[in-house]
Design an enzyme around this catalytic site. Structure first.
Site, PDB file in Angstrom:
ATOM      1  N   SER A  60       0.607  -1.207  -0.101  1.00 53.96           N
ATOM      2  CA  SER A  60      -0.144  -0.124   0.011  1.00 53.96           C
ATOM      3  C   SER A  60       0.802   1.378  -0.075  1.00 53.96           C
ATOM      4  O   SER A  60       0.185   2.133  -0.040  1.00 53.96           O
ATOM      5  CB  SER A  60      -1.026   0.162   1.235  1.00 53.96           C
ATOM      6  OG  SER A  60      -0.174   0.196   2.382  1.00 53.96           O
ATOM      7  N   THR A  99      -8.488   2.195  -3.241  1.00 53.14           N
ATOM      8  CA  THR A  99      -7.990   3.454  -2.682  1.00 53.14           C
ATOM      9  C   THR A  99      -8.636   4.696  -3.781  1.00 53.14           C
ATOM     10  O   THR A  99      -8.754   4.247  -4.851  1.00 53.14           O
ATOM     11  CB  THR A  99      -6.403   3.466  -2.744  1.00 53.14           C
ATOM     12  OG1 THR A  99      -6.049   4.840  -2.725  1.00 53.14           O
ATOM     13  CG2 THR A  99      -5.898   2.713  -4.166  1.00 53.14           C
ATOM     14  N   ASP A 100      -8.726   5.620  -3.375  1.00 52.06           N
ATOM     15  CA  ASP A 100      -9.114   6.828  -4.266  1.00 52.06           C
ATOM     16  C   ASP A 100      -8.065   7.198  -5.390  1.00 52.06           C
ATOM     17  O   ASP A 100      -8.196   8.006  -6.087  1.00 52.06           O
ATOM     18  CB  ASP A 100      -9.553   8.218  -3.341  1.00 52.06           C
ATOM     19  CG  ASP A 100      -8.290   8.642  -2.325  1.00 52.06           C
ATOM     20  OD1 ASP A 100      -7.011   7.868  -2.305  1.00 52.06           O
ATOM     21  OD2 ASP A 100      -8.346   9.569  -1.817  1.00 52.06           O
ATOM     22  N   GLU A 101      -6.764   6.710  -4.938  1.00 48.12           N
ATOM     23  CA  GLU A 101      -5.620   6.941  -5.805  1.00 48.12           C
ATOM     24  C   GLU A 101      -5.772   6.325  -7.214  1.00 48.12           C
ATOM     25  O   GLU A 101      -5.273   6.778  -8.330  1.00 48.12           O
ATOM     26  CB  GLU A 101      -4.479   6.442  -5.427  1.00 48.12           C
ATOM     27  CG  GLU A 101      -3.961   7.186  -4.063  1.00 48.12           C
ATOM     28  CD  GLU A 101      -2.382   6.995  -3.760  1.00 48.12           C
ATOM     29  OE1 GLU A 101      -1.738   6.387  -4.470  1.00 48.12           O
ATOM     30  OE2 GLU A 101      -2.242   7.109  -2.463  1.00 48.12           O
ATOM     31  N   TYR A 126       2.061   1.677  -7.272  1.00 54.06           N
ATOM     32  CA  TYR A 126       0.948   1.332  -6.387  1.00 54.06           C
ATOM     33  C   TYR A 126      -0.499   1.657  -6.818  1.00 54.06           C
ATOM     34  O   TYR A 126      -1.158   0.557  -7.005  1.00 54.06           O
ATOM     35  CB  TYR A 126       1.157   2.219  -5.142  1.00 54.06           C
ATOM     36  CG  TYR A 126      -0.093   2.258  -4.253  1.00 54.06           C
ATOM     37  CD1 TYR A 126      -0.522   0.825  -3.624  1.00 54.06           C
ATOM     38  CD2 TYR A 126      -0.711   3.448  -3.906  1.00 54.06           C
ATOM     39  CE1 TYR A 126      -1.610   0.748  -2.837  1.00 54.06           C
ATOM     40  CE2 TYR A 126      -1.915   3.182  -3.061  1.00 54.06           C
ATOM     41  CZ  TYR A 126      -2.095   1.732  -2.524  1.00 54.06           C
ATOM     42  OH  TYR A 126      -3.436   2.143  -1.834  1.00 54.06           O
ATOM     43  N   ALA A 128      -1.360   2.065  -9.653  1.00 53.87           N
ATOM     44  CA  ALA A 128      -1.863   1.591 -11.126  1.00 53.87           C
ATOM     45  C   ALA A 128      -2.083  -0.106 -10.811  1.00 53.87           C
ATOM     46  O   ALA A 128      -3.044  -0.582 -11.489  1.00 53.87           O
ATOM     47  CB  ALA A 128      -0.572   1.559 -12.081  1.00 53.87           C
ATOM     48  N   LYS A 130      -3.565  -1.087  -7.801  1.00 50.42           N
ATOM     49  CA  LYS A 130      -4.985  -1.301  -7.274  1.00 50.42           C
ATOM     50  C   LYS A 130      -5.831  -0.849  -8.443  1.00 50.42           C
ATOM     51  O   LYS A 130      -6.830  -1.677  -8.148  1.00 50.42           O
ATOM     52  CB  LYS A 130      -5.038   0.039  -6.180  1.00 50.42           C
ATOM     53  CG  LYS A 130      -3.962  -0.303  -4.842  1.00 50.42           C
ATOM     54  CD  LYS A 130      -4.397  -1.779  -4.125  1.00 50.42           C
ATOM     55  CE  LYS A 130      -5.960  -1.590  -3.466  1.00 50.42           C
ATOM     56  NZ  LYS A 130      -6.199  -2.816  -2.747  1.00 50.42           N
ATOM     57  N   ASN A 155      -7.294   8.783   2.528  1.00 51.21           N
ATOM     58  CA  ASN A 155      -5.945   8.693   3.460  1.00 51.21           C
ATOM     59  C   ASN A 155      -6.577   8.351   4.572  1.00 51.21           C
ATOM     60  O   ASN A 155      -7.230   8.936   5.584  1.00 51.21           O
ATOM     61  CB  ASN A 155      -5.066   9.784   3.371  1.00 51.21           C
ATOM     62  CG  ASN A 155      -4.126   9.895   2.346  1.00 51.21           C
ATOM     63  OD1 ASN A 155      -4.606   9.957   1.080  1.00 51.21           O
ATOM     64  ND2 ASN A 155      -3.056   9.781   2.367  1.00 51.21           N
ATOM     65  N   ARG A 249       8.275  13.549  -3.851  1.00 45.50           N
ATOM     66  CA  ARG A 249       8.137  12.122  -4.452  1.00 45.50           C
ATOM     67  C   ARG A 249       8.034  12.273  -5.831  1.00 45.50           C
ATOM     68  O   ARG A 249       7.340  13.293  -6.486  1.00 45.50           O
ATOM     69  CB  ARG A 249       6.974  11.744  -3.764  1.00 45.50           C
ATOM     70  CG  ARG A 249       6.326  10.452  -4.276  1.00 45.50           C
ATOM     71  CD  ARG A 249       5.033  10.012  -3.595  1.00 45.50           C
ATOM     72  NE  ARG A 249       5.042   9.520  -2.305  1.00 45.50           N
ATOM     73  CZ  ARG A 249       4.055   9.345  -1.641  1.00 45.50           C
ATOM     74  NH1 ARG A 249       2.697   9.719  -1.926  1.00 45.50           N
ATOM     75  NH2 ARG A 249       3.981   8.894  -0.270  1.00 45.50           N
TER      76      ARG A 249
END
Ligand code: DAU
Length: 310
Positions: A60, A99-101, A126, A128, A130, A155, A249
């Site tokens: 995660s 996840t919202d990502e 990560y 991608a 998910k 989050n 990042r």
């Protein structure tokens, strides 16, 4: 399914802090299985013995995916495939945690929030991975009739969170007398929800969600990273600018924001921790009281970040 009849199995692939986090749970209700979600034999046996699967298992952490993406493909995609195949064979109800990502990011000044209709646009290995797992679930629902729901959450914060994550890392840095480490300019926005509220939403969807549906989970907790760190510093009586801005990042998503109207109106869910600063203060107190839990993981985590200039 009633709470009293429920038998929980946690599957972890090593006895790191995940195993320790389960200590103290009722022995007659919880079994800890140390195994790999990619191992179809282990997964099939466990699924065959239970009436529902809540699939939380994932690699995660974005920063880890940028250093070593391979485990993210294995756990998040191949692991989800194994879960889906077992649920298909045994006609087992599945809830898939995501996840919202998967939606990518929003501009800092964009008034919009993510909804269930937002197109997928993941940025990191990560997210991608998910997103790939979500697509597998949708395909297994449509092609094979697997009885699955999906949730995409923002989050999480709260007790028991690994010190590699933003809030625990900064809390434990300040406990240790260090300065918080904030990526880039610290203006990125995250939408914080307490982990217990995430869990209550998942339980609600498991009990009352419509098969094949996706529900977004969020608690209207948007804050910039500088705001969050400022609160932590203030709690310890330190100046709001007593922090280090460090290397950003790679591909850093700007802003996440969840519109959880569907979950709230259709299923009647609402968060309990609707005041972020209060939840944060309780989380700080938890980390102050559980030094023995996080301390063994702190040094290696900081060495990992230091090697990346973070
Ligand atoms: O949005 C849901 C996602 O939230 C989950 O799917 C992920 O599993 C979870 O890790 C989290 O992803 P983020 O990448 O947003 O969380 P993280 O705690 O790593 O970072 C939160 C923000 O803080 C992000 O903008 C990066 C920044 N950050 C992070 C760390 C570890 C810092 O500024 N300094 C740090 O030391």
């Amino acid at each position: 399914m009633t709470t009293s009849a429920t038998y929980y199995v946690a599957i972890v692939n090593s006895l790191g802090c995940e195993g320790e986090s389960l200590e103290g749970l009722p022995q007659d209700r919880v079994e800890l299985v140390v195994g790999d979600i990619v191992d179809g034999t282990v997964v099939d046996k466990l699924v065959s013995e239970h009436d529902a699967v809540v699939h939380f298992a994932a690699e995660s952490h974005n920063d880890n995916s940028l250093t070593e993406p391979g485990p993210f493909i294995q756990t998040n995609i191949v692991g989800t495939f194994q879960i889906l195949e077992a649920c298909r064979r045994h006609d087992t109800r599945l809830h898939h945690i995501s996840t919202d990502e998967v939606y990518g990011d929003l501009a800092l000044d964009d008034p919009q929030r993510f909804t269930e209709a937002t197109p997928y646009n993941p940025s990191s290995p990560y997210s991608a991975a998910k997103a790939g797992s979500d697509h597998l679930v949708r395909a297994w629902v449509r092609s094979f009739g697997v009885r699955a729901t999906i949730s995409n959450c923002s989050n999480n914060y709260g007790p028991w969170q690994h010190v590699e994550k933003f809030i625990p890392r900064q809390i434990t840095n300040v406990i240790d007398g260090e300065r918080p480490k904030v990526y880039g300019a610290g203006t990125n926005v995250r939408d914080w929800i307490h982990a217990e509220d995430h869990s209550s939403a998942v339980w609600t969807i498991l009990e009352r969600g419509r098969i094949g549906e996706t529900y977004l989970i969020g608690a209207d907790g948007e804050r910039t990273n500088l705001e969050v760190v400022g609160r932590i510093l203030e709690h310890f009586g330190r100046a709001a600018d007593d922090l280090d801005l460090v290397t950003d990042r790679a591909g850093h998503d700007l802003r996440y924001a969840i519109d959880s109207t569907k979950l709230r109106t259709e299923l009647g869910w609402a968060p309990t921790y609707d005041h972020f600063e209060e939840g944060l203060a309780r989380t700080i107190a938890w980390y102050q009281a559980h030094d023995d839990w996080w301390r063994p993981h702190k040094e290696a985590t900081e060495a990992f970040y230091a090697a990346k200039g973070q």
